[in-house]
Design an enzyme around this catalytic site. Structure first.
Site, short mmCIF file in Angstrom:
data_model
loop_
_atom_site.label_atom_id
_atom_site.label_comp_id
_atom_site.label_asym_id
_atom_site.label_seq_id
_atom_site.Cartn_x
_atom_site.Cartn_y
_atom_site.Cartn_z
N SER A 1 -10.39 5.59 -4.87
CA SER A 1 -11.13 6.84 -5.09
C SER A 1 -10.73 7.75 -5.97
O SER A 1 -11.57 7.94 -6.82
CB SER A 1 -11.36 7.17 -3.63
OG SER A 1 -10.29 7.56 -3.14
N LYS B 1 0.70 -1.14 0.14
CA LYS B 1 0.08 -0.19 0.06
C LYS B 1 0.92 1.23 0.19
O LYS B 1 1.63 1.39 0.85
CB LYS B 1 -0.93 -0.07 1.27
CG LYS B 1 -1.70 1.12 1.27
CD LYS B 1 -2.79 1.01 2.41
CE LYS B 1 -3.53 2.51 2.69
NZ LYS B 1 -4.78 2.23 3.49
N LYS C 1 -2.07 -1.47 -3.98
CA LYS C 1 -2.97 -0.24 -3.73
C LYS C 1 -2.31 0.76 -3.97
O LYS C 1 -1.15 0.83 -3.29
CB LYS C 1 -3.62 -0.45 -2.44
CG LYS C 1 -4.76 0.85 -2.12
CD LYS C 1 -5.32 0.52 -0.99
CE LYS C 1 -6.20 2.05 -0.63
NZ LYS C 1 -6.43 1.84 0.78
N ARG D 1 -11.02 9.67 1.57
CA ARG D 1 -10.91 10.53 2.89
C ARG D 1 -11.90 11.47 3.12
O ARG D 1 -12.17 11.66 4.22
CB ARG D 1 -9.24 11.18 3.10
CG ARG D 1 -8.27 9.96 3.28
CD ARG D 1 -6.86 10.68 3.50
NE ARG D 1 -6.07 9.56 3.04
CZ ARG D 1 -4.61 9.76 3.01
NH1 ARG D 1 -4.11 11.12 2.81
NH2 ARG D 1 -3.69 9.01 2.73
N TYR E 1 -15.28 0.58 -6.92
CA TYR E 1 -16.55 1.49 -6.76
C TYR E 1 -17.37 1.03 -7.85
O TYR E 1 -18.66 1.33 -7.78
CB TYR E 1 -16.36 2.77 -6.68
CG TYR E 1 -15.49 3.06 -5.33
CD1 TYR E 1 -15.98 3.06 -3.97
CD2 TYR E 1 -14.11 3.25 -5.38
CE1 TYR E 1 -15.06 2.99 -2.90
CE2 TYR E 1 -13.15 3.33 -4.26
CZ TYR E 1 -13.69 3.39 -3.08
OH TYR E 1 -12.87 3.43 -2.10
N LYS F 1 0.97 10.31 5.55
CA LYS F 1 1.02 8.83 5.89
C LYS F 1 2.42 8.06 5.49
O LYS F 1 2.59 6.80 5.38
CB LYS F 1 0.13 7.91 5.47
CG LYS F 1 -1.27 8.69 6.13
CD LYS F 1 -2.59 7.74 5.83
CE LYS F 1 -3.89 8.15 6.42
NZ LYS F 1 -4.96 7.05 6.38
N1 PBG Z 1 -6.50 3.00 6.04
C1 PBG Z 1 -7.53 3.56 5.26
C2 PBG Z 1 -7.83 3.31 3.98
N2 PBG Z 1 -8.48 1.96 3.46
C3 PBG Z 1 -8.55 2.48 2.32
C4 PBG Z 1 -8.24 3.48 1.67
C5 PBG Z 1 -8.36 4.18 0.41
C6 PBG Z 1 -9.32 3.76 -0.63
C7 PBG Z 1 -9.64 4.41 -1.53
O1 PBG Z 1 -8.86 5.72 -1.80
O2 PBG Z 1 -10.30 4.35 -2.39
C8 PBG Z 1 -7.64 4.01 2.97
C9 PBG Z 1 -7.09 5.66 2.73
C10 PBG Z 1 -5.90 5.84 3.39
O3 PBG Z 1 -4.93 4.95 3.56
O4 PBG Z 1 -5.63 7.18 3.75
#
Ligand code: PBG
Length: 332
Positions: free
Chosen positions: A282, A202, A256, A212, A321, A225
């Site tokens: 997203s 990730k 991801k 978010r 989605y 992060k």
């Molecule tokens: N731990 C949270 C999480 N779980 C899935 C996503 C993102 C999913 C998306 O953008 O569709 C995130 C966001 C992040 O790490 O800030």
């Protein structure tokens, strides 16, 4: 691998493209409804479907509406749904205790779905960000994201989800040692068949922005992060994370974001031959929808093409989605 072909005109590659029938016969990859995991946002209340402005077409649903959506998803043949709670700001605290409350939104939604459609797999997200006053996936102590304390909390969160009936646990937190800790807790409490789909690779990505907003974490997040999510410049590190998570007991792994990281998806599948998933996140969804709504691209075509790209790269499935929309199209 030797690539043999006769010289032109004995070989005319366009022969295989000349009709739909022959194109269908010789197609190398298929996209099926069985490849889809549908991420869904849950909020409190009843009878509510509230649009997420930065994700046109996506809504936050109250638990009763999530259950209805799950019934529809199952009818469409979608194998799994993944829940993301939009937590009321008043429930966000520094100790994140709402995360392992058996009655939190996510756990209530799991129970509701499992009661209505037991055959639909329910996946959860394990990370503290929906419950954390500062929007981070782990505990923040003296400005630092603390690993080991966070892992203990994530295990409590996992167990509450498993007890509510979750089928697939999705740790998205990127703390070290969490998969092993979750696996042994699940084993010791009799949850031998609960699977772990680890968000192993990730990346610290700008593509999560609309998500978010959807879970109400944008305003809360302080800083970035980068001390736990991966540097977008790295490939070998992703392989080490996948290997590590598999050794600790992950059943499936995830890359991801998705499309910008197809090289990672491909390499993971080639090197590990394990069930490999990508998350079309997203921001990827928002870009396609925004261009489509402006009439700049054909949204349906691009949606299907982007999902086929994951299959071509070697992914077994995709969190998207678009899942219900794709499922409807594939049903014909
Ligand atoms: N731990 C949270 C999480 N779980 C899935 C996503 C993102 C999913 C998306 O953008 O569709 C995130 C966001 C992040 O790490 O800030």
């Amino acid at each position: 691998m030797p690539y043999v072909s006769a010289p032109f005109p004995a070989s005319r590659p366009r022969r295989l493209r000349a009709s739909a029938a022959v194109r269908n016969l010789t197609r190398e990859n298929e996209l099926s409804v069985n490849d889809l995991i549908w991420p869904v946002f849950v909020r409190d209340g009843e009878g509510i479907e509230e649009p997420v402005p930065s994700m046109p077409g996506v809504v936050r649903r109250s638990v009763d509406k999530v259950v209805e959506a799950a019934i529809d998803a199952h009818a469409l043949g979608i194998p799994a749904i993944c829940l993301f709670p939009y937590t009321d700001p008043s429930l966000k605290t520094e100790d994140c205790a709402e995360a392992w409350n058996p009655e939190n939104l996510c756990n209530r939604a799991i129970r509701g779905i499992k009661a209505a459609v037991p055959d639909l797999a329910v996946m959860t997200d394990v990370a503290l960000d929906p419950y954390n006053i500062n929007g981070h996936d782990g505990f923040v102590i003296d400005g630092e994201i603390r690993n080991d304390e966070t892992v203990e909390a994530l295990v409590k969160m996992t167990m509450a989800q498993a007890e509510a009936g979750a089928d697939i646990i999705g740790p998205s937190d990127m703390m070290d040692g969490r998969i092993g800790a979750m696996r042994s807790a699940l084993e010791s409490k009799g949850f031998q068949n609960v699977t772990i789909l680890s968000y192993s690779a990730k990346y610290a990505s700008g593509f999560y922005g609309p998500f978010r907003d959807a879970v109400g974490a944008s305003g809360a997040l302080t800083g970035d992060k980068k001390t736990y999510q991966m540097d977008p410049a790295n490939t070998n590190e992703a392989m080490r994370m996948i290997a590590r998570d598999l050794r600790e007991g992950a059943d499936m792994v995830m890359v991801k974001p998705g499309l910008p990281y197809l090289d990672i998806c491909h390499r993971v599948k080639e090197e590990f031959s394990v069930p490999t998933f990508a998350y079309q996140v997203s921001g990827e969804y928002a870009m396609i929808q925004a261009a489509a709504l402006n009439g700049w691209i054909d949204g349906e075509k691009v949606m299907l093409e982007s999902l086929m790209a994951f299959r071509r790269a070697g992914c077994d499935g995709v969190l998207t989605y678009f899942a219900p929309q794709v499922a409807r199209l594939l049903q014909g």
